[in-house]
Design a protein around this motif. Structure first.
Motif, mmCIF file in Angstrom:
data_model
loop_
_atom_site.group_PDB
_atom_site.id
_atom_site.type_symbol
_atom_site.label_atom_id
_atom_site.label_comp_id
_atom_site.label_asym_id
_atom_site.label_seq_id
_atom_site.Cartn_x
_atom_site.Cartn_y
_atom_site.Cartn_z
ATOM 1 N N HIS A 76 27.065 36.671 57.132
ATOM 2 C CA HIS A 76 27.040 37.952 57.867
ATOM 3 C C HIS A 76 27.850 37.841 59.151
ATOM 4 O O HIS A 76 28.630 38.727 59.483
ATOM 5 C CB HIS A 76 25.599 38.330 58.218
ATOM 6 N N ARG A 77 27.620 36.749 59.873
ATOM 7 C CA ARG A 77 28.332 36.549 61.140
ATOM 8 C C ARG A 77 29.828 36.419 60.896
ATOM 9 O O ARG A 77 30.629 36.968 61.646
ATOM 10 C CB ARG A 77 27.780 35.327 61.843
ATOM 11 N N ASP A 125 31.234 39.793 60.297
ATOM 12 C CA ASP A 125 31.341 40.514 61.577
ATOM 13 C C ASP A 125 32.556 40.045 62.371
ATOM 14 O O ASP A 125 33.272 40.839 62.978
ATOM 15 C CB ASP A 125 30.076 40.330 62.421
ATOM 16 N N VAL A 126 32.773 38.729 62.378
ATOM 17 C CA VAL A 126 33.909 38.162 63.106
ATOM 18 C C VAL A 126 35.216 38.649 62.490
ATOM 19 O O VAL A 126 36.146 39.031 63.210
ATOM 20 C CB VAL A 126 33.853 36.616 63.129
ATOM 21 N N SER A 159 35.680 41.392 60.901
ATOM 22 C CA SER A 159 35.785 42.807 61.260
ATOM 23 C C SER A 159 36.368 42.957 62.672
ATOM 24 O O SER A 159 37.274 43.764 62.901
ATOM 25 C CB SER A 159 34.397 43.423 61.239
ATOM 26 N N LEU A 160 35.834 42.177 63.601
ATOM 27 C CA LEU A 160 36.331 42.204 64.982
ATOM 28 C C LEU A 160 37.789 41.742 65.010
ATOM 29 O O LEU A 160 38.628 42.333 65.695
ATOM 30 C CB LEU A 160 35.468 41.299 65.872
ATOM 31 N N GLU A 213 28.923 33.289 69.913
ATOM 32 C CA GLU A 213 29.474 34.645 69.806
ATOM 33 C C GLU A 213 30.997 34.580 69.738
ATOM 34 O O GLU A 213 31.613 33.719 70.376
ATOM 35 C CB GLU A 213 29.075 35.475 71.039
ATOM 36 N N TYR A 229 37.988 38.442 54.326
ATOM 37 C CA TYR A 229 36.817 39.326 54.299
ATOM 38 C C TYR A 229 36.333 39.514 52.863
ATOM 39 O O TYR A 229 35.140 39.431 52.577
ATOM 40 C CB TYR A 229 37.159 40.675 54.938
ATOM 41 N N SER A 245 32.749 38.324 51.300
ATOM 42 C CA SER A 245 31.884 39.294 50.604
ATOM 43 C C SER A 245 31.479 38.764 49.237
ATOM 44 O O SER A 245 30.327 38.878 48.824
ATOM 45 C CB SER A 245 32.588 40.636 50.425
#
Length: 144
Positions: free
Chosen positions: A16-17, A20-21, A23-24, A88, A122, A126
């Motif tokens: 998940h992290r 998210d990374v 995506s950023l 983070e 990504y 997934s």
């Protein structure tokens, strides 16, 4: 079973992290492309994996570390292993290079290649997450 669930939970949390990374990273890279002609704009990137690696190393090397015994809050504290869940992603701006006469350092072609790579990573992450859930589902069906 508890150990397995903990491992599953850690794997899913890490995936998940990572998603998210990515995506950023996609947003930051798209922003670099959008600003590729803006005078004095400096490109940004996302730093995550190196910090995550340091956290895992601190955890793995903790057994060999020298720890001070403290009996008072004013005593010097030993360095504790860093929890990887506290890491983070950080946006890092590259102020060190200027590739264009106007002070801008974005190579739009390189950034476009980065976008393709980010999209592929990504997709792969997934698929890995889907695989984790499929394995748990298979294991639960065999328990019935």
């Amino acid at each position: 079973m508890n150990m397995g669930m903990n491992s599953f939970s850690n794997s899913v949390d890490l995936l998940h992290r990572a998603l998210d990374v990515q995506s950023l990273r996609y947003q930051v890279t798209a922003n670099n492309i959008a600003n590729s002609e803006v005078p004095n704009y400096k490109k940004q990137q996302v730093n995550f994996e190196s910090e995550l690696s340091r956290a895992f190393e601190s955890r793995d090397n903790d057994h060999a570390a020298f720890h001070l015994k403290t009996t008072d809050s004013r005593h010097i504290q030993s360095e504790q292993p860093r929890d990887w869940r506290s890491v983070e992603p950080r946006r890092v701006t590259d102020y060190t290079t200027s590739t264009k006469a106007n002070g801008n350092n974005v190579d739009a072609e390189q950034e476009a290649m980065n976008l393709v790579q980010i999209q592929m990573q990504y997709r792969l992450l997934s698929q890995l997450e889907n695989f984790e859930f499929t394995q748990v589902n298979t294991a639960m069906k065999s328990v019935k």
